[in-house]
Enzyme design. Structure first.
Site, PDB file in Angstrom:
ATOM      1  N   ASN A   1       0.801  -1.222   0.000  1.00  0.00           N
ATOM      2  CA  ASN A   1       0.000   0.000   0.000  1.00  0.00           C
ATOM      3  C   ASN A   1       0.837   1.278   0.000  1.00  0.00           C
ATOM      4  OD1 ASN A   1       0.730  -0.665   2.644  1.00  0.00           O
ATOM      5  ND2 ASN A   1      -1.081   0.288   3.535  1.00  0.00           N
TER       6      ASN A   1
ATOM      7  N   GLU B   1       4.767  -3.792  12.579  1.00  0.00           N
ATOM      8  CA  GLU B   1       3.744  -2.762  12.382  1.00  0.00           C
ATOM      9  C   GLU B   1       2.603  -3.460  11.670  1.00  0.00           C
ATOM     10  OE1 GLU B   1       1.211  -0.601  11.032  1.00  0.00           O
ATOM     11  OE2 GLU B   1       2.625   0.081   9.520  1.00  0.00           O
TER      12      GLU B   1
ATOM     13  N   CYS C   1      -3.116   1.281   6.897  1.00  0.00           N
ATOM     14  CA  CYS C   1      -3.348   0.752   8.240  1.00  0.00           C
ATOM     15  C   CYS C   1      -3.816   1.845   9.183  1.00  0.00           C
ATOM     16  CB  CYS C   1      -2.094   0.081   8.771  1.00  0.00           C
ATOM     17  SG  CYS C   1      -0.637   1.153   8.759  1.00  0.00           S
TER      18      CYS C   1
ATOM     19  N   GLU D   1       8.480   2.930  14.559  1.00  0.00           N
ATOM     20  CA  GLU D   1       9.229   3.386  13.388  1.00  0.00           C
ATOM     21  C   GLU D   1       9.115   4.897  13.313  1.00  0.00           C
ATOM     22  OE1 GLU D   1       9.301  -0.143  10.194  1.00  0.00           O
ATOM     23  OE2 GLU D   1       7.359   0.870  10.299  1.00  0.00           O
TER      24      GLU D   1
END
Length: 486
Positions: A160, A259, A293, A467
């Site tokens: 994505n 993640e 997400c 991150e």
């Protein structure tokens, strides 16, 4: 940049990138990359094997000692050049992302700018891997703490955000002194391969960054995780796959950053600025057509303003231009593949069957490609499947509430905890609710939270580690304690 085609990218590798050069797969196998706007084949790339995965680890191992010993300033300058080269080629990268991913060009351009910033941020962070020195409480010795690179890192990225998810991992890994093997999503390998060329042009030594496109994702990643030289896994993707990889990583006790999925609640209180809330909803929901997400997945709107908010949101979504991502006028491109479009359609049909009402959209347009119309649903039953699943599409289900405790409970009623959004005119309430929401990030009167300078990550089954920010580089460093007297 005018007409764009893959043939204009004469330096785009279509093979594996191993040890600083493009090489074919060991079995000469290839797989097709599709255009989501048409379903037609764009090109083919090398299909990596387990042997190729081991060759990538070999290359990363051969480069590891020298890269770890490279002066932090020198590593920083390489990352700075990568930022500059990405910026110079931003239009090419954006068109390539739109072509293989389907996202609208404005979204793709935004992604490239965001992705490049990770190289600039970690160029600055590379010189800040600070240790510490202190006297032991007993006074017997000094406690010296050094920060050293964790080792070879396997980076597994989703389709994505094919540029940003790569740079968000490569940047801190290289800043910390790690060498890497990047396994990009098989739907979008082209952006990762062009990134390999850009990093090579920026001066990244051979073997420091290796790229392994492969349809055999589970097989090749498992092989690398069972090689004792691999000491780090960073994965962005679904919680389901994350669980599998955590089990695989356990065999060699590999350091993991995860993640994973999200199910972001978007809370609109009765005192919210509705114009701002709708603007924020359009960003939180429709960026990348909802394939993020961080996308707002469940809209909890106070009963006093729910009808007004839903009407305004539906009006905005109804006016969006749907079409191929590479067209300049497009605001909503196709979803990445047929499976994704079919899943979104099934979730909407299920919600309607359970009693939800369609305000706008509600189906797939009659055209080729993997499209889904921007959709707003109201009167969504609280037990509807669509509220428990990550939609990953341009659909906004609206649920009403009347009480703060009630809405916080509904927002937290999920296994996920990546991001939440809160709109209210009362700052005290906003901060109070932000503290109560069980998520790693909160957008308070903002529809966008992602920032290279901020720690990105979630709670519960949305992940492990962070991150971005200074924390992002710490995930690629190990603390070594030296006890010494002087």
């Amino acid at each position: 940049m005018g007409d764009f085609s893959l043939s204009s990218l004469t330096d785009l590798p279509l093979d594996l990138w191993v040890g600083g050069r493009a090489v074919p797969a060991s079995d000469e196998g290839r797989f097709d990359v599709l255009d989501p706007a048409t379903g037609e084949v764009l090109t083919s790339v090398a299909n990596g094997t387990v042997d190729d995965a081991m060759a990538c680890v070999d290359a990363a191992a051969a480069a590891a000692e020298a890269w770890a010993a490279t002066a932090p300033r020198q590593r920083a300058e390489v990352l700075r050049r990568a930022f500059e080269l990405m910026t110079a080629r931003s239009d090419e990268l954006a068109h390539l992302i739109s072509l293989e991913n389907g996202k609208a060009l404005p979204d793709a351009r935004g992604e490239v700018a965001y992705a490049a910033e990770f190289f600039r941020w970690y160029a600055e962070e590379a010189v800040r891997a600070a240790g510490s020195v202190m006297t032991a409480p007993s006074g017997a010795n000094r406690i010296v703490v050094l920060q050293q690179p964790v080792g070879i890192a396997v980076l597994v990225t989703p389709w994505n955000f094919p540029a940003a998810m790569a740079t968000r991992k490569i940047g801190p890994a290289l800043a910390a002194g790690c060498t890497v093997v990047l396994k990009p999503a098989s739907d979008t390998p082209l952006t990762a391969l062009l990134m390999a060329r850009i990093l090579d042009d920026a001066g990244v030594p051979a073997g420091v960054v290796n790229v392994l496109p492969a349809r055999r994702s589970g097989e090749v990643v498992s092989a690398m995780l069972h090689d004792p030289r691999v000491r780090k896994l960073s994965f962005t993707g679904s919680t389901e796959v994350g669980r599998v990889l955590l089990r695989e990583a356990a065999d060699q006790v590999v350091n993991c950053s995860m993640e994973l999925g999200g199910n972001a609640p978007f809370l609109v209180f009765e005192d919210a600025d509705l114009d701002a809330a709708v603007d924020g909803a359009m960003v939180a929901k429709m960026r990348n057509a909802g394939e993020a997400c961080t996308a707002a997945n469940r809209f909890f709107v106070h009963a006093d303003v729910a009808a007004d908010f839903s009407r305004r949101l539906a009006d905005r979504m109804a006016g969006m231009v749907v079409g191929p991502g590479t067209d300049d006028a497009t605001e909503v491109g196709p979803l990445v593949n047929e499976e994704s479009a079919a899943k979104v359609d099934d979730l909407v049909r299920g919600a309607v069957a359970a009693g939800a009402q369609v305000v706008v959209g509600g189906g797939r347009p009659e055209r080729e490609g993997f499209y889904y119309s921007p959709t707003v649903l109201v009167d969504v039953p609280r037990g509807a499947e669509i509220l428990g699943e990550e939609i990953f599409g341009p659909v906004a289900p609206v649920v009403t509430f009347t009480d703060e405790d009630e809405v916080v409970a509904m927002a937290n009623d999920t296994e996920f905890g990546l991001v939440s959004y809160v709109y209210t005119g009362d700052l005290a309430r906003g901060l109070r609710v932000s503290e109560r929401l069980d998520s790693g990030m909160v957008g308070l009167n903002r529809g966008l939270v992602s920032d290279p300078a901020a720690p990105f990550g979630g709670t519960k089954q949305s992940g492990i580690g962070r991150e971005g920010g200074h924390e992002g580089m710490l995930d690629y460093l190990e603390s070594k304690y030296v006890a010494v007297s002087w």
